[in-house]
Design a protein around this motif. Structure first.
Motif, PDB file in Angstrom:
ATOM      1  N   LEU A 152      -5.834  12.003  15.619  1.00 20.67           N
ATOM      2  CA  LEU A 152      -4.852  11.258  14.823  1.00 20.67           C
ATOM      3  C   LEU A 152      -5.238   9.785  14.711  1.00 20.67           C
ATOM      4  CD1 LEU A 152      -1.620  12.736  16.433  1.00 20.67           C
ATOM      5  CD2 LEU A 152      -2.617  13.401  14.249  1.00 20.67           C
ATOM      6  N   PHE A 153      -5.553   9.176  15.844  1.00 25.09           N
ATOM      7  CA  PHE A 153      -5.779   7.733  15.863  1.00 25.09           C
ATOM      8  C   PHE A 153      -7.075   7.371  15.129  1.00 25.09           C
ATOM      9  CE2 PHE A 153      -3.264   7.519  20.127  1.00 25.09           C
ATOM     10  CZ  PHE A 153      -2.122   7.884  19.437  1.00 25.09           C
ATOM     11  N   ASP A 154      -8.118   8.214  15.246  1.00 28.24           N
ATOM     12  CA  ASP A 154      -9.357   7.942  14.522  1.00 28.24           C
ATOM     13  C   ASP A 154      -9.167   8.117  13.019  1.00 28.24           C
ATOM     14  OD1 ASP A 154     -10.647   7.377  16.859  1.00 28.24           O
ATOM     15  OD2 ASP A 154     -11.661   9.313  17.032  1.00 28.24           O
ATOM     16  N   GLU A 155      -8.333   9.080  12.633  1.00 23.45           N
ATOM     17  CA  GLU A 155      -8.073   9.247  11.205  1.00 23.45           C
ATOM     18  C   GLU A 155      -7.293   8.057  10.655  1.00 23.45           C
ATOM     19  OE1 GLU A 155      -6.415  12.411   7.890  1.00 23.45           O
ATOM     20  OE2 GLU A 155      -6.445  12.996  10.000  1.00 23.45           O
ATOM     21  N   VAL A 156      -6.335   7.572  11.410  1.00 26.85           N
ATOM     22  CA  VAL A 156      -5.609   6.371  10.972  1.00 26.85           C
ATOM     23  C   VAL A 156      -6.579   5.204  10.785  1.00 26.85           C
ATOM     24  CG1 VAL A 156      -3.929   4.637  11.694  1.00 26.85           C
ATOM     25  CG2 VAL A 156      -3.391   7.060  11.941  1.00 26.85           C
ATOM     26  N   ALA A 157      -7.508   5.041  11.717  1.00 28.30           N
ATOM     27  CA  ALA A 157      -8.498   3.962  11.591  1.00 28.30           C
ATOM     28  C   ALA A 157      -9.330   4.136  10.326  1.00 28.30           C
ATOM     29  CB  ALA A 157      -9.398   3.944  12.827  1.00 28.30           C
ATOM     30  N   ALA A 158      -9.702   5.383  10.003  1.00 34.66           N
ATOM     31  CA  ALA A 158     -10.479   5.644   8.789  1.00 34.66           C
ATOM     32  C   ALA A 158      -9.664   5.335   7.544  1.00 34.66           C
ATOM     33  CB  ALA A 158     -10.951   7.094   8.773  1.00 34.66           C
ATOM     34  N   LEU A 159      -8.372   5.672   7.562  1.00 32.40           N
ATOM     35  CA  LEU A 159      -7.507   5.388   6.408  1.00 32.40           C
ATOM     36  C   LEU A 159      -7.344   3.889   6.206  1.00 32.40           C
ATOM     37  CD1 LEU A 159      -4.732   8.108   6.924  1.00 32.40           C
ATOM     38  CD2 LEU A 159      -6.648   8.162   5.316  1.00 32.40           C
ATOM     39  N   VAL A 160      -7.189   3.149   7.294  1.00 31.08           N
ATOM     40  CA  VAL A 160      -7.085   1.689   7.182  1.00 31.08           C
ATOM     41  C   VAL A 160      -8.383   1.108   6.642  1.00 31.08           C
ATOM     42  CG1 VAL A 160      -6.836  -0.452   8.493  1.00 31.08           C
ATOM     43  CG2 VAL A 160      -5.300   1.473   8.941  1.00 31.08           C
ATOM     44  N   GLN A 161      -9.524   1.624   7.109  1.00 31.57           N
ATOM     45  CA  GLN A 161     -10.818   1.152   6.610  1.00 31.57           C
ATOM     46  C   GLN A 161     -10.944   1.374   5.107  1.00 31.57           C
ATOM     47  OE1 GLN A 161     -14.211   2.891   8.608  1.00 31.57           O
ATOM     48  NE2 GLN A 161     -15.622   2.287   6.978  1.00 31.57           N
ATOM     49  N   CYS A 162     -10.434   2.522   4.632  1.00 35.12           N
ATOM     50  CA  CYS A 162     -10.576   2.866   3.222  1.00 35.12           C
ATOM     51  C   CYS A 162      -9.507   2.216   2.349  1.00 35.12           C
ATOM     52  CB  CYS A 162     -10.513   4.384   3.071  1.00 35.12           C
ATOM     53  SG  CYS A 162     -11.023   5.017   1.465  1.00 35.12           S
ATOM     54  N   PHE A 163      -8.261   2.151   2.846  1.00 38.80           N
ATOM     55  CA  PHE A 163      -7.139   1.745   1.996  1.00 38.80           C
ATOM     56  C   PHE A 163      -6.370   0.528   2.494  1.00 38.80           C
ATOM     57  CE2 PHE A 163      -7.183   6.541   1.692  1.00 38.80           C
ATOM     58  CZ  PHE A 163      -7.832   6.596   0.456  1.00 38.80           C
ATOM     59  N   GLY A 164      -6.829  -0.104   3.569  1.00 39.56           N
ATOM     60  CA  GLY A 164      -6.072  -1.201   4.153  1.00 39.56           C
ATOM     61  C   GLY A 164      -5.732  -2.297   3.166  1.00 39.56           C
ATOM     62  N   ASP A 165      -6.672  -2.616   2.264  1.00 39.31           N
ATOM     63  CA  ASP A 165      -6.418  -3.685   1.295  1.00 39.31           C
ATOM     64  C   ASP A 165      -5.336  -3.287   0.304  1.00 39.31           C
ATOM     65  OD1 ASP A 165      -8.055  -1.733   0.192  1.00 39.31           O
ATOM     66  OD2 ASP A 165      -9.041  -3.137  -1.173  1.00 39.31           O
ATOM     67  N   ARG A 166      -5.100  -1.981   0.132  1.00 35.92           N
ATOM     68  CA  ARG A 166      -4.025  -1.538  -0.772  1.00 35.92           C
ATOM     69  C   ARG A 166      -2.658  -1.738  -0.131  1.00 35.92           C
ATOM     70  NH1 ARG A 166      -6.419   1.654  -5.209  1.00 35.92           N
ATOM     71  NH2 ARG A 166      -8.628   1.861  -4.679  1.00 35.92           N
ATOM     72  N   PHE A 167      -2.596  -1.671   1.205  1.00 36.71           N
ATOM     73  CA  PHE A 167      -1.329  -1.812   1.907  1.00 36.71           C
ATOM     74  C   PHE A 167      -0.971  -3.283   2.107  1.00 36.71           C
ATOM     75  CE2 PHE A 167      -2.219   2.559   2.699  1.00 36.71           C
ATOM     76  CZ  PHE A 167      -1.015   3.158   2.991  1.00 36.71           C
ATOM     77  N   GLY A 168      -1.918  -4.073   2.642  1.00 36.54           N
ATOM     78  CA  GLY A 168      -1.612  -5.470   2.913  1.00 36.54           C
ATOM     79  C   GLY A 168      -0.354  -5.581   3.747  1.00 36.54           C
ATOM     80  N   ASP A 169       0.551  -6.479   3.353  1.00 37.75           N
ATOM     81  CA  ASP A 169       1.808  -6.643   4.079  1.00 37.75           C
ATOM     82  C   ASP A 169       2.966  -5.953   3.362  1.00 37.75           C
ATOM     83  OD1 ASP A 169       1.954  -8.241   1.873  1.00 37.75           O
ATOM     84  OD2 ASP A 169       2.533 -10.068   2.945  1.00 37.75           O
ATOM     85  N   ALA A 170       2.650  -4.927   2.555  1.00 38.71           N
ATOM     86  CA  ALA A 170       3.689  -4.211   1.820  1.00 38.71           C
ATOM     87  C   ALA A 170       4.528  -3.347   2.747  1.00 38.71           C
ATOM     88  CB  ALA A 170       3.055  -3.339   0.739  1.00 38.71           C
ATOM     89  N   SER A 171       5.730  -3.003   2.291  1.00 36.05           N
ATOM     90  CA  SER A 171       6.582  -2.066   2.991  1.00 36.05           C
ATOM     91  C   SER A 171       6.251  -0.658   2.504  1.00 36.05           C
ATOM     92  CB  SER A 171       8.058  -2.380   2.722  1.00 36.05           C
ATOM     93  OG  SER A 171       8.896  -1.420   3.325  1.00 36.05           O
ATOM     94  N   VAL A 172       6.093   0.273   3.435  1.00 37.34           N
ATOM     95  CA  VAL A 172       5.696   1.639   3.102  1.00 37.34           C
ATOM     96  C   VAL A 172       6.938   2.513   2.958  1.00 37.34           C
ATOM     97  CG1 VAL A 172       4.368   3.656   3.842  1.00 37.34           C
ATOM     98  CG2 VAL A 172       3.520   1.338   4.320  1.00 37.34           C
ATOM     99  N   CYS A 173       7.077   3.133   1.792  1.00 40.84           N
ATOM    100  CA  CYS A 173       8.180   4.045   1.507  1.00 40.84           C
ATOM    101  C   CYS A 173       7.616   5.436   1.240  1.00 40.84           C
ATOM    102  CB  CYS A 173       8.977   3.592   0.284  1.00 40.84           C
ATOM    103  SG  CYS A 173       9.540   1.872   0.340  1.00 40.84           S
TER     104      CYS A 173
END
Length: 565
Positions: A152-173
């Motif tokens: 789980l934690f390694d996949e989250v790290a991979a998702l942040v690496q790929c999409f982190g700039d899309r999230f930024g400081d946004a609120s996730v719904c």
């Protein structure tokens, strides 16, 4: 700039106490409060001798606090896709888990113990098998899959690496539930690791999406194809387009015609994520209406093709070797294209049948726009069909009856399957049933053939109300013994149907509390079409209902629901 934290050290390393974690309505919950709530759950789980607990929470923030409380108490968590009594009873009878937590009616659930001291947090054991998820059940009975925390934690790290700039400081719904792996990763674990906030309440309807994302600030929407392909034009989307930073889609294929709809209403096309409960995320793409993009592997994911079948290898799977998927692919210069599932060949009456071929033949008639063909076991194994008719299909249904529509569709299959295995049973619906993850499950489709469940068609629908045309079949078992000479539908059956359909269309509290102002004005006889009108007031837990026909009103009243006791 947000700081990424390995989730195994989220509490061990910590964030500043004022750092925002979640939004619960207008209230922003900070990290200090989150830590206190995790400690309260930790105390409850640490005091329990059991090692495995089934979770079902409606509130994503409470779920997150309970999840980390259980993990830090070295407990394994089983994520239930729903809180249906049959599923809960199965876990109890087979002693699969030692206890329950969350919004589960009819069982004693673990509750947090407030007021205790916050423990000295240690890093979580990344190799512990501390989570069990279930496959969606879209192609059969859901299967339990045990996962290590490192997956789980390694996949989250991979998702942040790929999409982190899309999230930024946004609120996730999210429109999807955290009780499934996609919602868990994107709407809870990723925000916790990356440091952005997440919304505690799920957004099950388009009206909820428009209202929540229309508020100030920037947002990321975690959605499914079932939600994105049905966005209504009549809502106001101007503020949503201005506030939406990114939208994600997973859980099934996104239809091509959903792309221009999303582009027009949301201002962008979704980022599609492909994967499975077994493998986690595998690849992603972001298509435009005028072009097709191939799938690109997520960071740390390797792919290869054996014949036409895709195989994957990554830290997100529980195997160091190659793991086959259930899809055929074609390799391209920059990734791969999906060609469809490879595992839908069944034997029916000793005849090999391709369910894909049957579905394609039905779609080609122009009489249905969506269809699922299933194999139903019993005294005789048979094909059954659930279909969404096109306008022409509904016109034929309304003017000449269901039997003629059945016959037209069966005729289209004569060159595809042997006469002995032609589908025997058909259900026509306004839309295919989906669960909280936007998945069409085999269990939900087969439930449409339960003789105690009347066939129903949606006439009108909004976020808090629905009108249904309900068929009162003469063969309903509710008429048995009630009465032989002049059968009528019992009042208890009418109330059962009201609750059944209400739970399908609304995100309702789990516990029945009481009836109010219930009246039965006229009897309902076999064969009489009934209009059922339901309205749910979420803030009061109040469901109002009315049953009527050309003969007038038959029943009305209110049913009050509340949280798990």
């Amino acid at each position: 700039m947000l700081e990424f934290l390995d989730l195994s050290k989220l509490l061990h390393q910590g964030r500043t106490g004022s750092h925002p974690v979640a939004l619960r309505g207008p209230i922003s919950v900070d990290f200090a409060t989150f830590e206190q709530d995790v400690a309260a759950w930790h105390g409850a789980f640490a005091a329990h001798p059991g090692t495995s607990f089934a979770f079902y929470f409606q509130d994503s923030y409470v779920f997150a606090a309970a999840l980390f409380g259980a993990w830090h108490a070295k407990k394994a968590v089983f994520l239930l896709a729903d809180a249906l009594s049959a599923n809960v009873a199965g876990l109890q009878s087979e002693s699969v888990v030692d206890g329950f937590a969350g919004d589960i009616p009819g069982v004693l659930c673990i509750r947090p113990i407030s007021g205790g001291a916050i423990p000295i947090w240690q890093a979580l054991d990344r190799q512990a098998h501390s989570l069990v998820v279930y496959t969606s059940g879209s192609s059969g009975k859901p299967v339990a899959i045990r996962k290590r925390l490192s997956q789980l934690f390694d996949e989250v790290a991979a998702l942040v690496q790929c999409f982190g700039d899309r999230f930024g400081d946004a609120s996730v719904c999210a429109t999807v539930s955290h009780q499934h792996i996609y919602g868990l990763l994107f709407s809870v674990l990723l925000p916790l690791a990356y440091g952005c906030t997440f919304t505690a309440r799920r957004l099950p309807f388009a009206e909820d999406i428009a209202a929540e994302l229309g508020q100030g600030g920037s947002h990321v929407l975690i959605a499914s194809p079932a939600h994105l392909k049905r966005l209504p034009d009549q809502l106001t989307w101007t503020a949503v387009r201005a506030n939406l930073r990114a939208v994600f889609s997973s859980g099934g294929p996104l239809p091509d015609d959903a792309l221009p709809l999303c582009l027009r209403l949301l201002g962008q096309t979704p980022i599609e994520v492909y994967g499975s409960s077994e493998t986690g995320g595998v690849a992603w793409r972001q298509r435009q209406p005028d072009g097709v993009l191939t799938w690109k592997a997520l960071p740390g994911v390797e792919t290869q093709v054996d014949g036409e079948v895709l195989q994957v290898r990554s830290a997100h799977t529980d195997s160091h070797g190659w793991q086959p998927m259930s899809d055929r692919v074609r390799v391209t210069d920059d990734g791969f294209e999906l060609l469809g599932r490879s595992d839908r060949i069944f034997k029916v009456e000793e005849k090999r049948v391709s369910l894909n071929a049957v579905e394609q033949a039905l779609i080609s008639t122009g009489l249905v726009v969506e269809v699922r063909v299933l194999v139903q076991a019993g005294q005789r194994t048979q094909l059954v069909v659930v279909a969404v008719p096109s306008d022409d299909g509904w016109l034929l249904f309304d003017q000449q009856g269901k039997q003629l529509l059945n016959a037209r569709l069966r005729a289209a299959l004569e060159r595809v399957v042997e006469p002995s295995v032609l589908p025997r049973r058909w259900r026509y619906v306004s839309s295919l049933p989906v669960n909280a993850q936007g998945k069409v499950t085999e269990a939900a489709l087969l439930a449409l053939f339960d003789p105690k469940r009347p066939p129903a068609r949606v006439l009108t629908r909004s976020f808090d109300a629905v009108s249904l045309q309900v068929e009162i079949a003469r063969t309903s078992p509710y008429f048995d013994g009630h009465f032989a000479e002049a059968p009528i539908l019992p009042g208890v059956a009418q109330l059962d149907w009201v609750v059944l359909f209400a739970r399908e269309f609304f995100d309702m509290p789990p516990t029945f509390l009481r009836l109010e102002a219930v009246k039965f004005q006229q009897v309902i006889k076999p064969g009489l079409p009934i209009e059922m009108v339901l309205k749910f007031e979420a803030e009061r837990g109040r469901l109002s209902f009315g049953l009527s026909s050309v003969a007038g009103s038959h029943a009305s009243g209110r049913i009050i629901f509340g949280p798990a006791q």
